[in-house]
Motif scaffolding. Structure first.
Motif, PDB file in Angstrom:
ATOM      1  N   GLU A 156       6.937  -4.687   1.133  1.00 37.21           N
ATOM      2  CA  GLU A 156       8.308  -5.011   0.728  1.00 37.21           C
ATOM      3  C   GLU A 156       9.056  -3.777   0.233  1.00 37.21           C
ATOM      4  OE1 GLU A 156      10.240  -8.185   0.581  1.00 37.21           O
ATOM      5  OE2 GLU A 156       8.820  -8.254   2.244  1.00 37.21           O
ATOM      6  N   LEU A 157       8.318  -2.781  -0.254  1.00 34.87           N
ATOM      7  CA  LEU A 157       8.894  -1.464  -0.539  1.00 34.87           C
ATOM      8  C   LEU A 157       8.528  -0.590   0.652  1.00 34.87           C
ATOM      9  CD1 LEU A 157      10.341   0.588  -2.317  1.00 34.87           C
ATOM     10  CD2 LEU A 157       8.166   0.999  -3.499  1.00 34.87           C
ATOM     11  N   ASP A 158       9.505  -0.372   1.528  1.00 33.46           N
ATOM     12  CA  ASP A 158       9.320   0.417   2.747  1.00 33.46           C
ATOM     13  C   ASP A 158      10.083   1.706   2.532  1.00 33.46           C
ATOM     14  OD1 ASP A 158       8.878   1.342   5.285  1.00 33.46           O
ATOM     15  OD2 ASP A 158      10.238  -0.065   6.259  1.00 33.46           O
ATOM     16  N   ALA A 159       9.377   2.750   2.052  1.00 37.43           N
ATOM     17  CA  ALA A 159      10.086   3.924   1.564  1.00 37.43           C
ATOM     18  C   ALA A 159       9.186   5.149   1.556  1.00 37.43           C
ATOM     19  CB  ALA A 159      10.581   3.648   0.137  1.00 37.43           C
ATOM     20  N   THR A 160       9.820   6.295   1.338  1.00 32.17           N
ATOM     21  CA  THR A 160       9.109   7.547   1.096  1.00 32.17           C
ATOM     22  C   THR A 160       9.583   8.091  -0.245  1.00 32.17           C
ATOM     23  OG1 THR A 160      10.773   8.857   2.252  1.00 32.17           O
ATOM     24  CG2 THR A 160       8.879   8.107   3.553  1.00 32.17           C
ATOM     25  N   SER A 161       8.787   8.975  -0.824  1.00 35.40           N
ATOM     26  CA  SER A 161       9.215   9.620  -2.058  1.00 35.40           C
ATOM     27  C   SER A 161       8.742  11.058  -2.084  1.00 35.40           C
ATOM     28  CB  SER A 161       8.697   8.879  -3.298  1.00 35.40           C
ATOM     29  OG  SER A 161       7.320   9.118  -3.479  1.00 35.40           O
ATOM     30  N   GLU A 205       0.839  -1.197   0.000  1.00 35.57           N
ATOM     31  CA  GLU A 205       0.000   0.000   0.000  1.00 35.57           C
ATOM     32  C   GLU A 205       0.874   1.248   0.000  1.00 35.57           C
ATOM     33  OE1 GLU A 205      -2.923   0.192   3.123  1.00 35.57           O
ATOM     34  OE2 GLU A 205      -3.393  -1.941   2.937  1.00 35.57           O
ATOM     35  N   PHE A 206       0.284   2.356  -0.438  1.00 36.27           N
ATOM     36  CA  PHE A 206       0.960   3.639  -0.291  1.00 36.27           C
ATOM     37  C   PHE A 206      -0.065   4.728  -0.028  1.00 36.27           C
ATOM     38  CE2 PHE A 206       0.085   3.592  -4.838  1.00 36.27           C
ATOM     39  CZ  PHE A 206      -0.217   4.899  -5.153  1.00 36.27           C
ATOM     40  N   ASN A 207       0.405   5.757   0.663  1.00 34.52           N
ATOM     41  CA  ASN A 207      -0.369   6.977   0.884  1.00 34.52           C
ATOM     42  C   ASN A 207       0.284   8.070   0.070  1.00 34.52           C
ATOM     43  OD1 ASN A 207      -2.256   6.022   2.844  1.00 34.52           O
ATOM     44  ND2 ASN A 207      -0.578   5.987   4.321  1.00 34.52           N
ATOM     45  N   THR A 231       4.271   7.669   0.975  1.00 31.72           N
ATOM     46  CA  THR A 231       4.825   6.701   1.910  1.00 31.72           C
ATOM     47  C   THR A 231       4.380   5.319   1.445  1.00 31.72           C
ATOM     48  OG1 THR A 231       4.656   8.297   3.713  1.00 31.72           O
ATOM     49  CG2 THR A 231       4.931   5.981   4.324  1.00 31.72           C
ATOM     50  N   PHE A 232       5.358   4.442   1.170  1.00 30.33           N
ATOM     51  CA  PHE A 232       5.090   3.072   0.734  1.00 30.33           C
ATOM     52  C   PHE A 232       5.275   2.124   1.906  1.00 30.33           C
ATOM     53  CE2 PHE A 232       6.717   5.356  -2.948  1.00 30.33           C
ATOM     54  CZ  PHE A 232       5.922   4.933  -3.996  1.00 30.33           C
ATOM     55  N   THR A 233       4.397   1.116   2.010  1.00 26.33           N
ATOM     56  CA  THR A 233       4.556   0.084   3.028  1.00 26.33           C
ATOM     57  C   THR A 233       4.567  -1.276   2.342  1.00 26.33           C
ATOM     58  OG1 THR A 233       2.166  -0.008   3.404  1.00 26.33           O
ATOM     59  CG2 THR A 233       3.439   1.451   4.836  1.00 26.33           C
TER      60      THR A 233
END
Length: 132
Positions: free
Chosen positions: A41-46, A9-11, A37-39
């Motif tokens: 297996e991709l745990d990241a921000t952009s 998921e992402f916000n 904000t990605f949650t």
């Protein structure tokens, strides 16, 4: 080279920012900031920017965007850039979302791939197919 696929998921927060071109003849040209904000297996921000064109026809528009993603992908730390090319033709949408070649850093050096975006019940999901 093996292809991997991760889903999560992402916000996203989009905010209008000052742009140069405004549009004429009923076309609205816009510029937006992107914060995601990605949650999973991709745990990241952009962060990134989007340019859009809204037409006078309901459901017809286009956008391009660039965002740099920073975090971990399947436990590997680094960053990469996603490039968007999206169109809507009277409600029928088409989206190309690719990793910019040679944009991967640190443990994500050499990353390539493409992402699909789904919205279900108001929740944004990503499907990311990649090679590294």
């Amino acid at each position: 080279m093996a292809t991997h696929k991760v889903t999560g998921e992402f916000n996203v927060k989009l905010n209008p920012i000052e742009g140069y071109a405004k549009g004429i003849d009923g076309v609205n040209l816009g510029r937006m900031s992107i914060d995601k904000t990605f949650t999973g297996e991709l745990d990241a921000t952009s962060t990134g920017e989007m340019l859009s064109a809204m037409t006078t026809t309901q459901g017809s528009a286009g956008y391009v965007a660039i965002e740099q993603v920073v975090g971990t992908l399947a436990g590997k730390q680094g960053s990469f850039v996603l490039q968007h090319f999206g169109t809507m033709d009277k409600g029928q949408d088409s989206l190309i979302l690719n990793v910019v070649p040679d944009s991967g850093s640190h443990e994500l050096t050499g990353l390539s791939g493409k992402m699909a975006i789904r919205i279900e019940a108001g929740i944004h999901f990503y499907d990311f197919e990649y090679q590294i």
